[in-house]
Scaffold this active site. Structure first.
Site, PDB file in Angstrom:
ATOM      1  N   THR A  46       0.927  -1.130  -0.043  1.00  0.00           N
ATOM      2  CA  THR A  46      -0.041  -0.058   0.090  1.00  0.00           C
ATOM      3  C   THR A  46       0.829   1.392   0.062  1.00  0.00           C
ATOM      4  O   THR A  46       0.737   2.002  -0.794  1.00  0.00           O
ATOM      5  CB  THR A  46      -0.908  -0.202   1.200  1.00  0.00           C
ATOM      6  OG1 THR A  46      -1.548  -1.131   1.215  1.00  0.00           O
ATOM      7  CG2 THR A  46      -1.872   1.240   1.070  1.00  0.00           C
ATOM      8  N   TYR A 109     -13.340  -3.882  -2.615  1.00  0.00           N
ATOM      9  CA  TYR A 109     -14.417  -3.415  -3.717  1.00  0.00           C
ATOM     10  C   TYR A 109     -15.447  -4.487  -3.977  1.00  0.00           C
ATOM     11  O   TYR A 109     -16.517  -4.498  -3.411  1.00  0.00           O
ATOM     12  CB  TYR A 109     -13.896  -2.799  -5.108  1.00  0.00           C
ATOM     13  CG  TYR A 109     -15.118  -2.055  -5.771  1.00  0.00           C
ATOM     14  CD1 TYR A 109     -15.814  -1.177  -5.152  1.00  0.00           C
ATOM     15  CD2 TYR A 109     -15.562  -2.751  -7.002  1.00  0.00           C
ATOM     16  CE1 TYR A 109     -17.014  -0.523  -5.760  1.00  0.00           C
ATOM     17  CE2 TYR A 109     -16.616  -2.031  -7.552  1.00  0.00           C
ATOM     18  CZ  TYR A 109     -17.440  -1.061  -7.086  1.00  0.00           C
ATOM     19  OH  TYR A 109     -18.475  -0.581  -7.794  1.00  0.00           O
ATOM     20  N   TYR A 135      -2.749 -10.084   4.198  1.00  0.00           N
ATOM     21  CA  TYR A 135      -2.980  -8.985   4.765  1.00  0.00           C
ATOM     22  C   TYR A 135      -4.289  -8.247   5.075  1.00  0.00           C
ATOM     23  O   TYR A 135      -5.092  -8.280   4.273  1.00  0.00           O
ATOM     24  CB  TYR A 135      -2.082  -7.950   3.559  1.00  0.00           C
ATOM     25  CG  TYR A 135      -2.223  -6.518   3.877  1.00  0.00           C
ATOM     26  CD1 TYR A 135      -2.294  -5.929   5.158  1.00  0.00           C
ATOM     27  CD2 TYR A 135      -1.775  -5.506   2.803  1.00  0.00           C
ATOM     28  CE1 TYR A 135      -2.248  -4.713   5.484  1.00  0.00           C
ATOM     29  CE2 TYR A 135      -1.490  -4.211   3.274  1.00  0.00           C
ATOM     30  CZ  TYR A 135      -1.750  -3.590   4.478  1.00  0.00           C
ATOM     31  OH  TYR A 135      -1.798  -2.437   4.742  1.00  0.00           O
ATOM     32  N   ARG A 140      -9.348  -0.380   4.520  1.00  0.00           N
ATOM     33  CA  ARG A 140      -9.001  -0.068   3.269  1.00  0.00           C
ATOM     34  C   ARG A 140      -9.830  -0.850   2.339  1.00  0.00           C
ATOM     35  O   ARG A 140     -10.123  -0.381   1.214  1.00  0.00           O
ATOM     36  CB  ARG A 140      -7.629  -0.238   2.857  1.00  0.00           C
ATOM     37  CG  ARG A 140      -6.783   1.020   3.158  1.00  0.00           C
ATOM     38  CD  ARG A 140      -5.103   0.972   2.806  1.00  0.00           C
ATOM     39  NE  ARG A 140      -4.250   2.054   3.254  1.00  0.00           N
ATOM     40  CZ  ARG A 140      -4.303   2.867   2.469  1.00  0.00           C
ATOM     41  NH1 ARG A 140      -4.979   3.037   1.290  1.00  0.00           N
ATOM     42  NH2 ARG A 140      -3.567   4.151   3.098  1.00  0.00           N
ATOM     43  N   LYS A 163      -0.430  -9.850   8.241  1.00  0.00           N
ATOM     44  CA  LYS A 163      -0.045  -8.570   8.598  1.00  0.00           C
ATOM     45  C   LYS A 163      -1.344  -8.197   8.967  1.00  0.00           C
ATOM     46  O   LYS A 163      -2.330  -7.914   8.425  1.00  0.00           O
ATOM     47  CB  LYS A 163       0.428  -7.699   7.477  1.00  0.00           C
ATOM     48  CG  LYS A 163       0.626  -6.366   7.986  1.00  0.00           C
ATOM     49  CD  LYS A 163       1.024  -5.304   6.638  1.00  0.00           C
ATOM     50  CE  LYS A 163       0.703  -4.016   7.063  1.00  0.00           C
ATOM     51  NZ  LYS A 163       1.386  -2.862   6.020  1.00  0.00           N
ATOM     52  N   ILE A 205       5.173  -4.975  10.061  1.00  0.00           N
ATOM     53  CA  ILE A 205       5.403  -4.416   8.699  1.00  0.00           C
ATOM     54  C   ILE A 205       4.842  -2.853   8.612  1.00  0.00           C
ATOM     55  O   ILE A 205       3.803  -2.475   8.750  1.00  0.00           O
ATOM     56  CB  ILE A 205       4.709  -5.173   7.639  1.00  0.00           C
ATOM     57  CG1 ILE A 205       5.176  -6.727   7.604  1.00  0.00           C
ATOM     58  CG2 ILE A 205       4.599  -4.400   6.267  1.00  0.00           C
ATOM     59  CD1 ILE A 205       4.556  -7.664   6.823  1.00  0.00           C
TER      60      ILE A 205
END
Length: 294
Positions: A46, A109, A135, A140, A163, A205
């Site tokens: 990201t 999305y 992740y 997000r 993560k 991370i």
């Protein structure tokens, strides 16, 4: 299939004035990280603005990082996608570069169900032989990997850790309890490293490590060596700076912080835009207080 212990920087992707990847600056950033004891390099995540890189740019940037690092620390490549077939393609291409592991974000999305997550990650994992770190960042993606789904995914041999950036410490504890110590737990939020380590985590991370690599390394190293008070002290001392580095959408402040430190990392790819002046002043003040700039 352990990947790393400590602090791996989610490194920015520097751009030239024409918007192309600035590889000379990227090499300088990598060397800065290694000199200051980052324990791994996460490229095209990201913070690396991977979502605006073409596939060709992404693979070339990953390959460049692998070549520059030259096995001094692990290199982890971001290859997540909301299209499973695309995620498989990127993962297979990244594996060919010689990376040590992959970082795979949940589909965003269009999202999916928990059953869909298991199928999505199963297909990606079966397409490569190197380790995969999941992740989980619902803020997000709009999609959370539940602890029970995480447990099912942990049974896949080359899915070795997560993560975890949900910000939910209860969820972190549930993952640790269900998945056990063989499943590597990495903090995904720079302000929650010590809490994650206290629940069995092995590292972070980190976006903040772009500007404070030594300090992020120290938080983990101190904690795991038994100096929990020293680790906590470093974590708490960093809090105002971390808050400033996330005062706007990552990696906007992180890139600006690097510029203030003398690294010409260039601009952003749209839709990211430069910082608001008031926020820039806050970031600059915190970096001055921390002794990062004069």
């Amino acid at each position: 299939m352990s990947v790393f212990t400590g602090s791996a920087v989610a490194i920015v992707t520097p751009f030239q004035q024409d918007g192309t990847v600035h590889y000379d600056m990227f090499e300088k950033l990598i060397e800065f990280q290694l000199k200051n004891h980052s324990d791994g390099i996460v490229v095209c995540g990201t913070t690396g603005e991977a979502s605006t890189l073409t596939d060709e740019e992404q693979i070339k940037t990953i390959q460049f990082a692998v070549d520059v690092v030259a096995k001094r620390v692990p290199v982890i490549a971001g290859t997540g996608s909301n299209d499973t077939a695309h995620g498989v393609h990127l993962s297979k291409m990244a594996e060919k570069t010689g990376v040590n592991a992959l970082l795979s974000v949940t589909p965003y999305y269009n999202k999916t169900t928990q059953k869909g997550l298991i199928q999505h990650y199963s297909q990606i994992a079966s397409s490569v032989s190197i380790p995969i770190i999941l992740y989980n960042i619902a803020g997000r993606t709009g999609l959370n990997i539940t602890p029970t789904t995480m447990y099912e995914l942990s049974k896949i041999p080359n899915i070795v850790g997560v993560k975890e950036a949900s910000g939910n410490i209860t969820q972190v504890a549930e993952i640790a309890q269900l998945c056990g110590s063989d499943f590597e737990l990495y903090a995904g939020n720079d302000d929650q490293v010590v809490p994650t380590l206290s629940l069995g985590g092995v590292g972070v991370i980190s976006a903040a490590a772009n500007v404070v690599p030594q300090q992020m390394h120290d938080i983990v190293e101190k904690f795991l060596s038994g100096d929990t008070k020293g680790s906590l002290s470093t974590q708490l001392a960093l809090m105002p700076l971390i808050q400033a580095l996330f005062i706007e959408v990552n990696p906007i402040p992180v890139k600006e912080g690097l510029r203030l430190m003398g690294f010409d990392v260039g601009g952003y790819r749209m839709p990211l835009v430069p910082m608001e002046p008031a926020n820039h002043a806050i970031l600059k003040a915190e970096m001055e207080k921390f002794g990062l700039i004069g």
